[in-house]
Write an enzyme that holds these catalytic residues in place. Structure first.
Site, PDB file in Angstrom:
ATOM      1  N   ASP A  31       0.844  -1.193   0.000  1.00 42.77           N
ATOM      2  CA  ASP A  31       0.000   0.000   0.000  1.00 42.77           C
ATOM      3  C   ASP A  31       0.886   1.252   0.000  1.00 42.77           C
ATOM      4  O   ASP A  31       2.046   1.207   0.414  1.00 42.77           O
ATOM      5  CB  ASP A  31      -0.884   0.028   1.248  1.00 42.77           C
ATOM      6  CG  ASP A  31      -1.852  -1.145   1.265  1.00 42.77           C
ATOM      7  OD1 ASP A  31      -2.150  -1.686   0.189  1.00 42.77           O
ATOM      8  OD2 ASP A  31      -2.303  -1.496   2.372  1.00 42.77           O
TER       9      ASP A  31
HETATM   10  N1  URA Z   1      -1.278  -5.982   3.742  1.00 43.54           N
HETATM   11  C1  URA Z   1      -1.770  -4.735   3.782  1.00 43.54           C
HETATM   12  O1  URA Z   1      -2.818  -4.482   4.365  1.00 43.54           O
HETATM   13  N2  URA Z   1      -1.082  -3.760   3.164  1.00 43.54           N
HETATM   14  C2  URA Z   1       0.090  -3.982   2.534  1.00 43.54           C
HETATM   15  O2  URA Z   1       0.681  -3.039   1.999  1.00 43.54           O
HETATM   16  C3  URA Z   1       0.594  -5.282   2.500  1.00 43.54           C
HETATM   17  C4  URA Z   1      -0.098  -6.278   3.116  1.00 43.54           C
END
Ligand code: URA
Length: 252
Positions: free
Chosen positions: A110
């Site tokens: 993310d």
């Molecule tokens: N899980 C998440 O919620 N975000 C990420 O960036 C990676 C795994």
């Protein structure tokens, strides 16, 4: 007819394969230390075909890799994408000597997640790493808005059942002495659905405030990389993602 691969500048190829800067690579060429197919070259802007030419540095042949594999310590606020009309992407952060046509992030973190991200131009590698059936393990460190303990650990281990997602068994790692409740924990999962870790903690009533990926398979984030920095990996190092974690207990 002989098949021609794509041509790349000598200084770029040398920098990529020797892990040096493009400037240092240019200097090696100008000093006459580099030969292409046995013929010395003196101009860093000359080109070579990584798949068909043999480059030597002071007589030692350079093994030109077909593909490039990079480890990045992803910073916050950057998109895991190759291009975006508005936002800065992880590929935008690569210095010219590590950048290659067709490079992309193998998997997504993310925008606000930090840590271990692989970039490559090897579609087969990325496909295999991301295929659900590969069950590649990933280790994350999460800072939460409240404590979790052995109760949540059991729920994770059994496979969380969320309204919109049934999770595979996962391992919640609590720091020693904080088994009754910790705000900073690690979690190992072997799937990678959208916002998976955040959704899992939401499922037990917690919000993830900070998330960092520490490990994929047996490949550990090089913590000496500054946020936004990347380094080349050999194909053998990249393959570590397919191996099980070296330490079954994780890192706490
Ligand atoms: N899980 C998440 O919620 N975000 C990420 O960036 C990676 C795994």
């Amino acid at each position: 007819m002989e098949e021609k691969g794509r041509l790349e500048r000598l200084d770029k190829l040398l920098a990529l394969h020797l892990g040096i800067s493009r400037k240092e690579a240019g200097s090696l060429v100008r000093k006459g230390h580099v030969a292409r197919n046995g013929v010395p070259v003196r101009r860093p802007e000359e080109k070579a075909d990584p798949e068909n030419d043999v480059l030597t540095v002071q007589g030692t042949p350079l093994r030109l890799q077909k593909h490039v594999y990079l480890m990045m310590n992803k910073p916050q606020g950057v998109l895991s994408a190759s291009q975006d009309p508005k936002a800065k992407t992880v590929v935008d952060l690569l210095p010219p000597e590590l950048s290659r046509r067709g490079i992309f992030p193998a998997g997504r973190l993310d925008k606000d997640t930090t840590g271990l991200l692989l970039l490559t131009d090897d579609g087969d590698f990325a496909h295999k790493m991301l295929a659900p059936r590969s069950h590649v393990w990933k280790l994350y460190q999460a800072k939460l808005d409240g404590p979790v303990g052995t109760g949540e650990q059991n729920l994770f281990r059994e496979g969380l059942r969320l309204p919109d997602l049934t999770c595979l068994p996962a391992e919640l790692l609590l720091p020693p002495g904080e088994e009754n409740g910790s705000h900073t924990v690690q979690v190992r999962i072997r799937e990678g659905k959208f916002h998976q870790v955040k959704r899992m903690f939401k499922g037990v009533g917690r919000t993830v405030l900070e998330l960092k990926r520490l490990q994929i398979g047996a490949l550990l984030l090089d913590e000496t990389l500054a946020p936004g920095e990347a380094k080349p990996l050999s194909p053998q190092e990249a393959q570590l993602v397919f191996q099980p974690f070296p330490d079954e207990k994780g890192q706490f």
